[in-house]
Design an enzyme around this catalytic site. Structure first.
Site: not given
Ligand code: PGA
Length: 263
Positions: A67, A136, A138, A143
């Protein structure tokens, strides 16, 4: 789903880097799916070390990132292109033209999705996809309530994701609220998916992913349907799982089987 619970984030990164190495050693022109965020950083450090010591070459590897924020240029320190250059690509022997990240400055961001999908297809699809997970649930920036059949497209980020990622932005810096992300279906088409998670902040999302119902409320739960999904987590991220002893026993028995019959 293969669930591997390790003691520390360090061990999680060591195993993830080993899986990437094995993939690239088995097929030097592998197509890798890359992730940003805090979780894969240690894995990338270990990959860089392997590349520096000559045990692993990325000369023929192609990568696709999950992304990118809409509105951030590749030179913007908070863009995912910048993150990947800083934390991996600038330190390994990968060809710049073989690294792909959705274009956050695309003139038409709606057209960027299908264009990115076409590039993945032309490269022969993704062999191994590294994933983090949001608190959450995702994956990529898909999301909660994202379509399980989604492909690369524009997504609106949730408040929870914006809060989680605020730490990467300096005071006064504008944090984008939109991103272009591979879809859930795009991720599901990777031949092997490796999801990494550390820390108690991920424990609920991990429990829902592995043991919860298949639900768009927790997008990562779709991995229950993947033929080859490996979830590598530390003790803290595993703290809400109900079948921990079972996962540990499965792993022990798997190792015994592999030692006897090879893979
Ligand atoms: P993080 O994010 O590795 O910074 O915890 C993971 C994500 O949001 O997919």
């Amino acid at each position: 789903m293969e669930v591997i619970i390790l003691n520390t984030p360090e061990e999680v990164a060591t195993l993830a880097a080993e899986l990437v190495s094995k993939q690239v050693q088995d097929r030097s022109d592998s197509v890798l799916g890359m992730a940003t965020g805090g979780t894969p950083l240690k894995t990338y450090e270990k990959i860089i070390k392997k590349n520096m010591t000559g045990t692993l070459s990325f000369a023929e590897v192609t990568t696709f990132n999950l992304d990118e924020y809409i509105g951030l240029s590749p030179e913007h320190p908070r863009s995912y292109r910048y993150f990947m250059q800083e934390n991996l690509f600038d330190h390994i022997d990968i060809r710049p033209e073989n690294t792909h990240i959705p274009n956050g400055l695309a003139e038409n961001p709606i057209d960027e999705g299908p264009a990115y999908e076409a590039k993945i297809l032309a490269a022969g699809g993704i062999d191994l996809q590294i994933l983090g997970i949001g608190s959450d649930g995702h994956i990529g920036f898909n999301e909660p309530t994202s379509s399980m059949g989604s492909r690369t497209r524009v997504k609106t980020l949730t408040e929870s994701t914006l809060e989680d990622n605020q730490r990467f932005f300096k005071a006064g810096e504008t944090q984008p609220t939109l991103a272009i992300t591979m879809g859930i279906q795009t991720i599901m088409e990777a031949r092997h998916v490796v999801l990494l998670a550390n820390g108690s902040g991920k424990a609920e999302a991990i429990q829902q992913t592995i043991e919860g119902p298949l639900s768009a409320r927790c997008p990562a739960s779709i991995l229950q349907f993947h033929e080859k999904a490996t979830v590598i987590i530390d003790e803290e991220a595993s703290s809400k799982l109900e079948l921990t002893d079972y996962y540990k026993r499965v792993r022990e028995e798997q190792e015994t089987l592999l030692a006897r019959f090879g893979d």
